[in-house]
Scaffold this motif. Structure first.
Motif: not given
Length: 92
Positions: A56-57, A62-66, A68-73
């Protein structure tokens, strides 16, 4: 007599250069490499792993990492007990 057709293929330049260099080193025309691979794929002797890692660009990564963090939390997650509850939520 076999008919041939011309195909335009988009390659990553580095991959194409490496493949062409190997084919030349092995004395095989690059178009023969492509033909052999296509024939093997058509005859079900060559399989593609559809699970290869996507590149990914920077912004999308960054959007995907954010996300995934939201999902984890447990953030920004809405769950539904059934389809009607989901429909009601989406239509509200």
């Amino acid at each position: 007599m076999h008919m041939t057709t011309q195909v335009v293929i988009k390659f990553d330049k580095k991959v194409k250069d490496q493949a062409m260099k190997r084919a030349k080193r092995e004395g095989i025309p690059f178009d023969a490499v492509i033909n052999i691979a296509a024939r093997a794929y058509a005859q079900n002797r060559f399989h593609i792993d559809g699970t290869q890692e996507e590149k990914f660009n920077a912004k999308t990564a960054r959007e995907i990492r954010a996300a995934l963090r939201d999902i984890e939390q447990g953030k920004n997650i809405v769950s539904f007990k059934n389809r009607k509850e989901m429909d009601d939520y989406l239509l509200s």
